[in-house]
Design a protein around this motif. Structure first.
Motif, PDB file in Angstrom:
ATOM      1  N   ASP A  14       0.862  -1.177   0.000  1.00 57.14           N
ATOM      2  CA  ASP A  14       0.000   0.000   0.000  1.00 57.14           C
ATOM      3  C   ASP A  14       0.899   1.227   0.000  1.00 57.14           C
ATOM      4  O   ASP A  14       2.038   1.171   0.477  1.00 57.14           O
ATOM      5  CB  ASP A  14      -0.895   0.031   1.242  1.00 57.14           C
ATOM      6  CG  ASP A  14      -1.888  -1.111   1.266  1.00 57.14           C
ATOM      7  OD1 ASP A  14      -2.618  -1.269   0.280  1.00 57.14           O
ATOM      8  OD2 ASP A  14      -1.934  -1.838   2.263  1.00 57.14           O
ATOM      9  N   PHE A  16       0.970   5.184   1.293  1.00 60.02           N
ATOM     10  CA  PHE A  16       0.314   6.134   2.192  1.00 60.02           C
ATOM     11  C   PHE A  16       0.936   7.515   2.031  1.00 60.02           C
ATOM     12  O   PHE A  16       2.149   7.635   1.855  1.00 60.02           O
ATOM     13  CB  PHE A  16       0.476   5.684   3.649  1.00 60.02           C
ATOM     14  CG  PHE A  16      -0.258   4.409   3.956  1.00 60.02           C
ATOM     15  CD1 PHE A  16      -1.576   4.441   4.373  1.00 60.02           C
ATOM     16  CD2 PHE A  16       0.367   3.188   3.810  1.00 60.02           C
ATOM     17  CE1 PHE A  16      -2.259   3.271   4.646  1.00 60.02           C
ATOM     18  CE2 PHE A  16      -0.309   2.003   4.083  1.00 60.02           C
ATOM     19  CZ  PHE A  16      -1.628   2.045   4.498  1.00 60.02           C
ATOM     20  N   TRP A  20      -1.031   9.647   6.386  1.00 57.56           N
ATOM     21  CA  TRP A  20      -1.258   8.216   6.517  1.00 57.56           C
ATOM     22  C   TRP A  20      -2.612   7.780   5.957  1.00 57.56           C
ATOM     23  O   TRP A  20      -3.265   6.890   6.488  1.00 57.56           O
ATOM     24  CB  TRP A  20      -1.043   7.738   7.950  1.00 57.56           C
ATOM     25  CG  TRP A  20       0.402   7.736   8.269  1.00 57.56           C
ATOM     26  CD1 TRP A  20       1.075   8.659   8.998  1.00 57.56           C
ATOM     27  CD2 TRP A  20       1.397   6.818   7.794  1.00 57.56           C
ATOM     28  NE1 TRP A  20       2.419   8.373   9.018  1.00 57.56           N
ATOM     29  CE2 TRP A  20       2.641   7.244   8.284  1.00 57.56           C
ATOM     30  CE3 TRP A  20       1.344   5.677   6.994  1.00 57.56           C
ATOM     31  CZ2 TRP A  20       3.827   6.570   8.010  1.00 57.56           C
ATOM     32  CZ3 TRP A  20       2.534   5.005   6.722  1.00 57.56           C
ATOM     33  CH2 TRP A  20       3.755   5.447   7.226  1.00 57.56           C
ATOM     34  N   ARG A  22      -4.335   6.053   2.686  1.00 56.50           N
ATOM     35  CA  ARG A  22      -3.903   5.200   1.571  1.00 56.50           C
ATOM     36  C   ARG A  22      -4.270   5.882   0.258  1.00 56.50           C
ATOM     37  O   ARG A  22      -5.407   6.292   0.060  1.00 56.50           O
ATOM     38  CB  ARG A  22      -4.557   3.830   1.668  1.00 56.50           C
ATOM     39  CG  ARG A  22      -3.992   2.851   0.641  1.00 56.50           C
ATOM     40  CD  ARG A  22      -4.434   1.464   0.897  1.00 56.50           C
ATOM     41  NE  ARG A  22      -5.883   1.396   0.835  1.00 56.50           N
ATOM     42  CZ  ARG A  22      -6.560   0.267   0.788  1.00 56.50           C
ATOM     43  NH1 ARG A  22      -5.948  -0.875   0.830  1.00 56.50           N
ATOM     44  NH2 ARG A  22      -7.868   0.293   0.727  1.00 56.50           N
ATOM     45  N   VAL A  25      -2.479   1.210  -4.215  1.00 56.17           N
ATOM     46  CA  VAL A  25      -2.084  -0.155  -3.890  1.00 56.17           C
ATOM     47  C   VAL A  25      -1.174  -0.633  -5.002  1.00 56.17           C
ATOM     48  O   VAL A  25      -1.204  -0.100  -6.119  1.00 56.17           O
ATOM     49  CB  VAL A  25      -3.304  -1.099  -3.740  1.00 56.17           C
ATOM     50  CG1 VAL A  25      -4.170  -0.676  -2.567  1.00 56.17           C
ATOM     51  CG2 VAL A  25      -4.113  -1.158  -5.015  1.00 56.17           C
ATOM     52  N   SER A  42      -7.530   9.591  -4.379  1.00 53.99           N
ATOM     53  CA  SER A  42      -6.247  10.248  -4.164  1.00 53.99           C
ATOM     54  C   SER A  42      -6.037  11.431  -5.109  1.00 53.99           C
ATOM     55  O   SER A  42      -5.105  12.206  -4.932  1.00 53.99           O
ATOM     56  CB  SER A  42      -5.098   9.244  -4.307  1.00 53.99           C
ATOM     57  OG  SER A  42      -5.026   8.752  -5.619  1.00 53.99           O
TER      58      SER A  42
END
Length: 77
Positions: A14, A16, A20, A22, A25, A42
């Motif tokens: 993962d 981050f 922190w 995520r 992946v 994101s």
């Protein structure tokens, strides 16, 4: 991505960000290539897409620099 079976030569991880959260992946392939699938959340809302966004990097340092995040490998149990 599906969880990989124990002993498999690929390693799941993962990514981050500084808070922190995520943001992606990925999988490290036996060749050393890092394949990252970005989480839609994101990206800023105006840049989000329904299509997957996948990136490839030659090494961990390249992947960390490009993502701006910390790569944490899954426990290989």
């Amino acid at each position: 991505m599906e969880q990989l079976r124990p002993g498999h030569p690929c390693r799941r991880f993962d990514v981050f960000n500084d808070e922190w959260e995520r943001v992606a992946v990925g999988t490290k392939l036996p060749s050393g290539l890092f394949v990252v699938e970005w989480l839609r959340e994101s990206f800023p809302e105006e840049e989000q897409t329904n299509d997957p966004v996948v990136s490839q990097y030659q090494c961990k340092a390249d992947a960390q620099q490009a993502t701006g995040g910390e790569i944490i490998f899954e426990d290989p149990r």
